[in-house]
Design an enzyme around this catalytic site. Structure first.
Site, short mmCIF file in Angstrom:
data_model
loop_
_atom_site.label_atom_id
_atom_site.label_comp_id
_atom_site.label_asym_id
_atom_site.label_seq_id
_atom_site.Cartn_x
_atom_site.Cartn_y
_atom_site.Cartn_z
N GLU A 1 -2.22 -7.99 16.10
CA GLU A 1 -3.59 -8.41 15.78
C GLU A 1 -4.38 -8.83 17.02
O GLU A 1 -5.60 -8.69 17.06
CB GLU A 1 -3.57 -9.56 14.77
N ASN B 1 2.60 -9.32 19.62
CA ASN B 1 1.56 -9.45 20.64
C ASN B 1 2.17 -9.60 22.03
O ASN B 1 1.68 -9.00 23.00
CB ASN B 1 0.66 -10.64 20.30
N LYS C 1 -4.16 -17.73 19.55
CA LYS C 1 -2.77 -17.60 19.98
C LYS C 1 -2.36 -16.16 20.16
O LYS C 1 -1.65 -15.81 21.11
CB LYS C 1 -1.88 -18.31 18.97
N LYS D 1 -3.64 -13.53 10.72
CA LYS D 1 -4.29 -14.24 11.82
C LYS D 1 -5.20 -13.27 12.58
O LYS D 1 -4.74 -12.28 13.12
CB LYS D 1 -3.24 -14.82 12.78
N THR E 1 6.10 -18.74 13.20
CA THR E 1 6.94 -18.04 12.23
C THR E 1 7.25 -16.63 12.69
O THR E 1 6.33 -15.85 12.95
CB THR E 1 6.23 -17.95 10.86
N GLY F 1 1.43 -20.91 11.38
CA GLY F 1 2.36 -21.70 12.17
C GLY F 1 3.33 -20.82 12.93
O GLY F 1 3.22 -19.59 12.93
N ARG G 1 0.82 -1.21 0.00
CA ARG G 1 0.00 0.00 0.00
C ARG G 1 0.85 1.26 0.00
O ARG G 1 0.50 2.27 -0.61
CB ARG G 1 -0.91 -0.02 1.24
#
Length: 330
Positions: free
Chosen positions: A276, A251, A186, A103, A133, A131, A33
């Site tokens: 997220e 996170n 998660k 996610k 990562t 997964g 973007r």
């Protein structure tokens, strides 16, 4: 450039995936973007905003025009979860295969990403790549394994030669929703582990939280029809262990700062990258309550993000009545 595969999203994870895909010499188109990202990738083979220090392959071409994605059959979607639907609706046509790599759960609707994508691109076949990562490790070519949940065996046979690399190993699953649920839950649990770290509660507490958080993931997954074996794999438990133990996780880092006394509003305003879990926590807490799923850790994270004192919320968790570890033992 005639690319068979493109990456939609020029953040850290999207750029790392483009680098991984380009490692075998195939052309990769990266849509971003930000015009400054497009310019730097094309001129200097760098993305210093989102993936500093990574020298990108010369067979990666960046673009800011969605029209350039026309006729590319396989698209890896790595946009922020809350904007995925809007971005997909701008595509000039539905690609044959959409591989969702973000996610989260859509805040306004409570939908998983595969449902969002199915509405935006009804003619595409959808897969989930998820997964344990970290973007900088994938970009550096370090060994990584992921779940690639596909809508059909035929899709798996199409995608595995496009995505698999010597240091990037996808494992097949047919549980698309389960693969999504693992990653979304998660993210919220990683915030909780960060809070524990920020409060200085120790390694014992973090290990207990990971185990009890995994139990919450299993309960929620069961309520939505996920397979328990999916959540025991790379996209569930594997991802949980990685991101609940490292400040490389956005996170976890957010949770750590919350535990140290900062507010979610201030932290989210200051961030260049997206955590997220902060967006997923409110809708996940609401869905769990609506479905009668006991998720006290998720509910606690939601209260902390809403402004509750982290120390007080943890004290409330520790004051919960004692119970059997497994519901079958109750």
């Amino acid at each position: 450039m005639t690319a068979e595969i493109a990456v939609l999203g020029g953040g850290a994870w999207g750029t790392a995936l483009a680098q991984m895909l380009a490692s075998d010499g195939q052309d990769v188109l990266l849509w971003a973007r930000e015009s400054e990202v497009v310019a730097e990738v094309n001129a200097d083979h760098l993305n210093s905003i989102y993936l500093p220090g990574a020298r990108l392959a010369e067979n990666i071409k960046a673009t800011g025009e969605v029209s350039d994605l026309s006729a590319i059959p396989t698209l890896l979607v790595v946009t922020p979860a809350q904007h995925m639907g809007a971005v997909l609706k701008t595509l000039p046509e539905n690609p044959r295969d959409l591989v969702l790599c973000s996610k989260g759960i859509e805040q306004d609707t409570g939908r998983l990403m595969n449902d969002v994508a199915a509405e935006a691109c009804p003619d595409s076949e959808i897969a989930i790549l998820s997964g344990p990562t970290f973007a900088h490790e994938v970009a550096a070519g370090l060994p990584t394994a992921v779940t690639l949940a596909c809508s059909s065996r035929e899709q798996w046979e199409r995608l595995k030669p496009l995505i698999a690399r010597p240091a990037f190993r996808p494992y097949y699953s047919d549980d698309v929703s389960g693969a999504e649920i693992g990653g979304a839950v998660k993210n919220v649990l990683a915030i909780a582990c960060g809070v524990v770290d920020g409060l200085g509660l120790g390694q014992n507490a973090r290990a207990a939280l990971i185990a009890r958080g995994y139990a919450e993931m299993l309960r929620f997954g069961e309520a939505l029809g996920a397979q328990a074996e999916t959540l025991a794999g790379l996209c569930g438990l594997g991802d949980l262990v990685l991101t609940c133990s490292s400040t490389s996780s956005r996170n976890f880092s957010l949770g750590k700062a919350l535990g140290e006394g900062r507010t979610a509003a201030d932290l989210m305003a200051d961030r260049t990258t997206v955590a997220e879990g902060a967006y997923t926590a409110p809708v996940l807490a609401e869905l769990a309550e609506a479905k009668g799923v006991d998720m006290p850790i998720v509910q606690a994270v939601n209260r902390i993000i809403a402004g509750a004192d982290a120390q007080a919320v943890v004290a409330q968790l520790l004051a919960r009545p004692l119970r059997a570890e497994h519901e079958s033992d109750a």
